[in-house]
Write a protein that holds these residues in place. Structure first.
Motif, PDB file in Angstrom:
ATOM      1  N   PHE A 121       0.905  -1.255  -0.075  1.00 56.92           N
ATOM      2  CA  PHE A 121       0.075   0.149  -0.020  1.00 56.92           C
ATOM      3  C   PHE A 121       0.655   1.328   0.004  1.00 56.92           C
ATOM      4  O   PHE A 121       0.325   2.316   0.333  1.00 56.92           O
ATOM      5  CB  PHE A 121      -0.946  -0.094   1.100  1.00 56.92           C
ATOM      6  N   HIS A 122       2.283   1.146  -0.040  1.00 57.14           N
ATOM      7  CA  HIS A 122       3.199   2.179  -0.416  1.00 57.14           C
ATOM      8  C   HIS A 122       2.936   3.241   0.760  1.00 57.14           C
ATOM      9  O   HIS A 122       2.940   4.503   0.750  1.00 57.14           O
ATOM     10  CB  HIS A 122       2.794   3.049  -1.581  1.00 57.14           C
ATOM     11  N   THR A 123       2.760   2.713   2.030  1.00 58.04           N
ATOM     12  CA  THR A 123       2.758   3.610   3.062  1.00 58.04           C
ATOM     13  C   THR A 123       4.450   3.766   3.669  1.00 58.04           C
ATOM     14  O   THR A 123       5.317   3.079   3.539  1.00 58.04           O
ATOM     15  CB  THR A 123       1.917   3.027   4.293  1.00 58.04           C
ATOM     16  N   ASP A 124       4.460   4.587   4.576  1.00 61.20           N
ATOM     17  CA  ASP A 124       5.931   4.975   5.062  1.00 61.20           C
ATOM     18  C   ASP A 124       5.879   4.942   6.627  1.00 61.20           C
ATOM     19  O   ASP A 124       5.342   6.122   7.160  1.00 61.20           O
ATOM     20  CB  ASP A 124       6.693   6.055   4.371  1.00 61.20           C
ATOM     21  N   HIS A 125       6.103   4.057   7.189  1.00 61.33           N
ATOM     22  CA  HIS A 125       5.882   4.060   8.699  1.00 61.33           C
ATOM     23  C   HIS A 125       6.816   5.395   9.607  1.00 61.33           C
ATOM     24  O   HIS A 125       6.064   5.757  10.435  1.00 61.33           O
ATOM     25  CB  HIS A 125       6.283   2.725   9.373  1.00 61.33           C
ATOM     26  N   LEU A 275     -12.189  -1.942   6.961  1.00 59.21           N
ATOM     27  CA  LEU A 275     -11.222  -1.152   7.556  1.00 59.21           C
ATOM     28  C   LEU A 275     -10.141  -1.113   6.338  1.00 59.21           C
ATOM     29  O   LEU A 275      -9.059  -0.356   6.596  1.00 59.21           O
ATOM     30  CB  LEU A 275     -10.721  -1.710   8.793  1.00 59.21           C
ATOM     31  N   LEU A 276      -9.947  -1.927   5.450  1.00 58.05           N
ATOM     32  CA  LEU A 276      -8.933  -1.844   4.365  1.00 58.05           C
ATOM     33  C   LEU A 276      -9.189  -0.910   3.122  1.00 58.05           C
ATOM     34  O   LEU A 276      -8.702  -0.706   2.242  1.00 58.05           O
ATOM     35  CB  LEU A 276      -8.661  -3.330   3.991  1.00 58.05           C
ATOM     36  N   LEU A 277     -10.552  -0.655   3.000  1.00 61.16           N
ATOM     37  CA  LEU A 277     -11.145  -0.298   1.885  1.00 61.16           C
ATOM     38  C   LEU A 277     -10.341   1.147   1.307  1.00 61.16           C
ATOM     39  O   LEU A 277      -9.972   1.328   0.438  1.00 61.16           O
ATOM     40  CB  LEU A 277     -12.491   0.057   1.733  1.00 61.16           C
ATOM     41  N   PRO A 278     -10.172   1.992   2.351  1.00 60.27           N
ATOM     42  CA  PRO A 278      -9.277   3.239   2.198  1.00 60.27           C
ATOM     43  C   PRO A 278      -8.042   3.173   1.604  1.00 60.27           C
ATOM     44  O   PRO A 278      -7.509   3.749   0.909  1.00 60.27           O
ATOM     45  CB  PRO A 278      -9.252   3.923   3.604  1.00 60.27           C
ATOM     46  N   PHE A 279      -7.333   1.911   1.832  1.00 66.65           N
ATOM     47  CA  PHE A 279      -5.939   1.500   1.338  1.00 66.65           C
ATOM     48  C   PHE A 279      -6.052   0.969  -0.127  1.00 66.65           C
ATOM     49  O   PHE A 279      -5.448   1.335  -0.945  1.00 66.65           O
ATOM     50  CB  PHE A 279      -5.295   0.529   2.336  1.00 66.65           C
ATOM     51  N   PHE A 280      -7.192   0.188  -0.347  1.00 67.68           N
ATOM     52  CA  PHE A 280      -7.357  -0.345  -1.538  1.00 67.68           C
ATOM     53  C   PHE A 280      -7.793   0.953  -2.672  1.00 67.68           C
ATOM     54  O   PHE A 280      -7.072   1.014  -3.708  1.00 67.68           O
ATOM     55  CB  PHE A 280      -8.605  -1.070  -1.567  1.00 67.68           C
ATOM     56  N   GLU A 281      -8.436   2.039  -1.905  1.00 67.98           N
ATOM     57  CA  GLU A 281      -8.685   3.090  -2.899  1.00 67.98           C
ATOM     58  C   GLU A 281      -7.649   4.169  -3.068  1.00 67.98           C
ATOM     59  O   GLU A 281      -7.510   5.177  -3.619  1.00 67.98           O
ATOM     60  CB  GLU A 281      -9.977   3.727  -2.364  1.00 67.98           C
TER      61      GLU A 281
END
Length: 451
Positions: A121-125, A275-281
């Motif tokens: 999901f290309h996040t950066d902790h 709870l994962l939909l925002p990351f899918f989008e």
């Protein structure tokens, strides 16, 4: 800056450090914040507990450990190297609170199944850590603002290495820091291995501040050598374990498949992971991020075991039932075989997009300081009696032997069934063809990683 102290010291019992004392009110408040408590629900080593069953420890326990080591360093510096005059390069204890807060909060931005989630999901902790510290919506930010309006940004600047005092930055992030020292000892303890053990007490005793950061007395050089070797061994034996990486490949397949099913409109209402939909989008905010932890993700995997999509159901079951993909090493001379092997996996009835993967794991155990590098690392310096500094590898033949040496391997992952014996009634021609490619590639026997 007036620091409120607790009326009585609070202690946390810890398997690595025994008692971890807390004396400052702000530290206890941060520990009790929702953002910190979330870390109790995120495993420190991700899926490594599928190989080392004791590795159930969390980012929360590690964060407390890093705080404790930083606290001990501050205590030692204040006792042995207190500043006498401004700019003398010794320890100014007014830096204690920002140091302790940065140590405690350094991992607060880690997400569920940290590194796999980041990749998909290309996040950066690290960026999210800074956001948690500085966003007015978080409890952590409110607690830090209680110290001073500028304090959240100051703590965040330690995390991103822009804080003006290099002693504080190096205590939290350098080649030998509170973070690394805790996770090596803690991971060794919980995995039941001795690779990560080193003399923490001795290292803390020989650390000393100077104007350019932190150095080590010559009498402690061998303890530092031991730390470097321990780190090297932990990466090879624990962090890069082929089965753990095989489970990460399965986890990656689950999240990739779920994302694609959602994008193609193939999820039923019951299967949709709210709870994962925002990351899918690609439209998540901080609140969405903080709502996730390992337990939430695992719950979705349980639902997906009954999915109408065969790949999602099978990959979810493989993850929950601990059925990792098998692997074999490859290199530049055998990599040309991998496309054909992936095609055979397709022919055997598996979608190679999910059931095969190339996985590389490389680490640089120790590297000399290179100021021309895009991301120069802080070197480990030994301070001689005349206060001159010597870089560690120039004094230690042991460290010099591994300086600049990249270690690791590249592995090709595939379903275990591809190794079915020709004597088995379930044997298929595709399996034999696949095994001939394995033999032709002169790869190591993948069966030795069958635990």
């Amino acid at each position: 800056m007036k620091i409120e102290m607790l009326p009585r010291e609070k202690v946390f019992r810890d398997p690595v450090h025994n008692y971890i004392p807390v004396r400052e009110r702000v530290i206890l408040d941060l520990i009790n914040s929702p953002e910190m408590q979330r870390l109790r629900r995120i495993k420190q080593l991700g899926v490594a507990n599928t190989v080392f069953q004791g590795a159930e420890h969390t980012r929360f326990t590690h964060s407390l450990g890093v705080y404790n080591i930083a606290r001990e360093i501050c205590d030692n510096f204040q006792q042995d190297y207190p500043t006498k005059t401004p700019g003398d390069g010794l320890w100014d204890d007014s830096e204690r609170l920002v140091t302790l807060c940065a140590a405690l909060l350094h991992d607060i931005g880690h997400g569920a199944y940290s590194h796999t989630f980041e990749h998909i999901f290309h996040t950066d902790h690290e960026a999210i850590t800074r956001q948690i510290l500085t966003d007015p919506s978080t409890t952590v930010n409110a607690i830090l603002r209680g110290v001073s309006p500028e304090f959240p940004a100051q703590v965040a600047s330690v995390i991103d290495h822009s804080y003006p005092n290099p002693q504080v930055v190096q205590m939290i992030s350098s080649q030998i820091d509170a973070d690394r020292m805790d996770y090596l000892l803690r991971d060794a303890y919980h995995t039941g291995t001795n690779y990560g053990l080193f003399d923490l007490t001795r290292i803390l005793r020989v650390m000393r501040p100077y104007a350019g950061g932190i150095a080590f007395n010559p009498s402690g050089m061998h303890a530092v050598e031991d730390y470097i070797v321990s780190r090297f061994q932990m990466y090879q034996q624990i962090y890069f374990h082929p089965v753990s990486r095989g489970m990460e490949v399965v986890l990656t397949g689950i999240l990739q498949r779920a994302k694609e099913l959602y994008e193609d409109g193939k999820f039923t209402e019951d299967e949709k992971p709210r709870l994962l939909l925002p990351f899918f989008e690609g439209k998540f905010d901080l609140a969405d991020y903080l709502a996730l932890d390992d337990g939430v993700m695992t719950t979705y995997f349980h639902y997906w075991m009954k999915s109408t999509d065969h790949v999602l159901a099978d990959m979810s079951a493989r993850f929950l039932d601990r059925r990792p993909l098998k692997s074999a090493q490859f290199n530049h001379s055998t990599a040309h075989l991998l496309p054909a092997m992936a095609k055979i996996v397709d022919e055997a009835g598996f979608d190679s997009r999910y059931y095969t993967a190339k996985n590389s794991s490389y680490d640089l155990p120790y590297d000399q300081y290179d100021p021309t590098s895009a991301t120069p690392k802080t070197q480990i310096e030994i301070m001689e009696r005349d206060n001159t500094l010597e870089e560690l590898s120039t004094l230690s033949p042991l460290v010099k032997a591994i300086t600049g040496k990249v270690t690791g391997d590249e592995r090709f992952y595939f379903p275990k069934v591809m190794l079915t014996s020709p004597d088995s009634p379930d044997f298929k021609p595709e399996y034999g063809k696949f095994q001939r490619y394995l033999a032709a590639g002169s790869v190591i026997d993948p069966a030795i990683y069958g635990k």
